[in-house]
Design a protein around this motif. Structure first.
Motif, mmCIF file in Angstrom:
data_model
loop_
_atom_site.group_PDB
_atom_site.id
_atom_site.type_symbol
_atom_site.label_atom_id
_atom_site.label_comp_id
_atom_site.label_asym_id
_atom_site.label_seq_id
_atom_site.Cartn_x
_atom_site.Cartn_y
_atom_site.Cartn_z
ATOM 1 N N HIS A 47 21.818 -7.228 -5.725
ATOM 2 C CA HIS A 47 21.002 -6.631 -4.658
ATOM 3 C C HIS A 47 19.945 -5.690 -5.245
ATOM 4 N N GLY A 84 16.979 -13.933 -2.904
ATOM 5 C CA GLY A 84 17.446 -12.778 -2.162
ATOM 6 C C GLY A 84 18.050 -13.160 -0.815
ATOM 7 N N GLU A 88 22.611 -12.978 0.354
ATOM 8 C CA GLU A 88 23.325 -12.387 1.490
ATOM 9 C C GLU A 88 24.588 -13.182 1.820
ATOM 10 N N GLU A 98 26.744 -4.488 4.975
ATOM 11 C CA GLU A 98 25.540 -3.668 4.818
ATOM 12 C C GLU A 98 25.871 -2.232 4.437
ATOM 13 N N THR A 101 26.768 -2.033 0.809
ATOM 14 C CA THR A 101 25.571 -2.207 -0.008
ATOM 15 C C THR A 101 24.766 -0.919 -0.077
#
Length: 219
Positions: A47, A84, A88, A98, A101
Motif C-alpha cells: 500500500h 493498486g 485491494e 481500511e 491500513t
C-alpha cells in the motif's frame, strides 16, 4: 562491436539476476508455510510501495527528453495504478481493512526499495534507470508468479485476490518493446552508461532482497 539495446537489456537481466537465496520468503509462501499475518504485512507494505513507485515513474517520464523513454515510464505508472486496484482484493483476503491500513506504520527495510526508486527518479539518467528497473522487474515477475500459484493452491484465495500478483507475473511484450525502444534511444543519444545502470540495478536487487527479509522479521 557496439551493443544493441536488446543485447544490453538481456545482459543486464542475466548479470543482475538475484542469488537464489536472496529471497527467503517466497519459497515459504510457495510451500504454504508463510503465515496469513505475514501475507497481510506484505499487502500493507505494498500500500506504500505502489503509489510511491507510480509517482517516481511519472517523474522519470517528465525528466526524459525523448518520447520513447518517457513512454516506458508512463506505461509503468499506468501499471502501478492498475496494480493498486488489484491490491485491494489481496489485502481484503488477508483480513486487512481500511482502518488497519490507516493505522499501519511501514517497515524501513521494506520501504528502502521505493526510496531507491525515488532516488533514481531524482538523480539517475532516465535511460540508465530503464536498464536497472527492467532487470529488477524480471526477478519481481518470477516472485509474483510463484506467489500467485501458491495463493490458489495453499491458501484458497480467489482469482480476484490473486490478481495483484497475476498482473506482475504476466509477460508484457508491449512493455518489453518500450524498454528496448527507450534503451535504443539512450544509445543513440549517448545517455546510457551500462556500468552505472548496473550499479543502480545492484542497489535495486539488494533492496528487493531486504524487502522480503524484513517481512520475516518479528515486529
Amino acid at each position: 562491436m557496439t551493443r544493441t539495446a536488446t543485447e544490453l537489456l538481456e545482459n543486464a537481466v542475466r548479470t543482475l539476476a538475484p542469488d537464489p537465496d536472496a529471497n527467503p520468503l517466497v519459497p515459504l509462501i510457495a510451500r504454504g508455510e508463510a503465515s496469513r499475518d505475514t501475507l497481510a504485512t506484505l499487502a500493507l507494505e505494498q500500500h506504500w510501495v505502489i503509489p510511491a513507485d507510480r509517482t517516481a515513474f511519472l517523474h522519470l517520464a517528465q525528466r526524459a527528453n525523448e518520447p520513447d523513454i518517457a513512454a516506458y515510464f508512463e506505461t509503468l505508472a499506468e501499471g502501478e495504478t492498475l496494480a493498486g486496484r488489484h491490491l485491494e482484493s489481496f489485502a481484503a483476503a488477508c483480513g486487512v481493512d481500511e482502518a488497519r491500513t490507516r493505522a499501519y506504520d511501514p517497515l524501513p527495510g521494506c520501504q528502502a526499495y521505493p526510496s531507491c526508486i525515488a532516488w533514481l527518479a531524482l538523480n539517475a539518467s532516465p535511460a540508465d534507470a530503464v536498464v536497472a528497473i527492467t532487470a529488477n522487474f524480471s526477478a519481481w515477475g518470477g516472485y509474483c508468479a510463484s506467489i500467485a500459484k501458491s495463493l490458489r493452491t495453499h491458501y484458497a484465495f480467489t482469482p480476484e485476490a490473486c490478481a495483484f500478483f497475476d498482473f506482475f507475473a504476466e509477460p508484457s511484450p508491449d512493455l518489453d518493446q518500450k524498454a528496448t525502444a527507450a534503451v535504443q534511444k539512450g544509445l543513440n543519444t549517448n545517455t546510457v552508461n551500462e556500468e552505472q545502470a548496473h550499479r543502480y540495478g545492484r542497489l535495486l536487487q539488494t533492496y528487493e532482497s531486504l524487502f522480503w527479509k524484513t517481512l520475516l522479521q518479528p515486529t
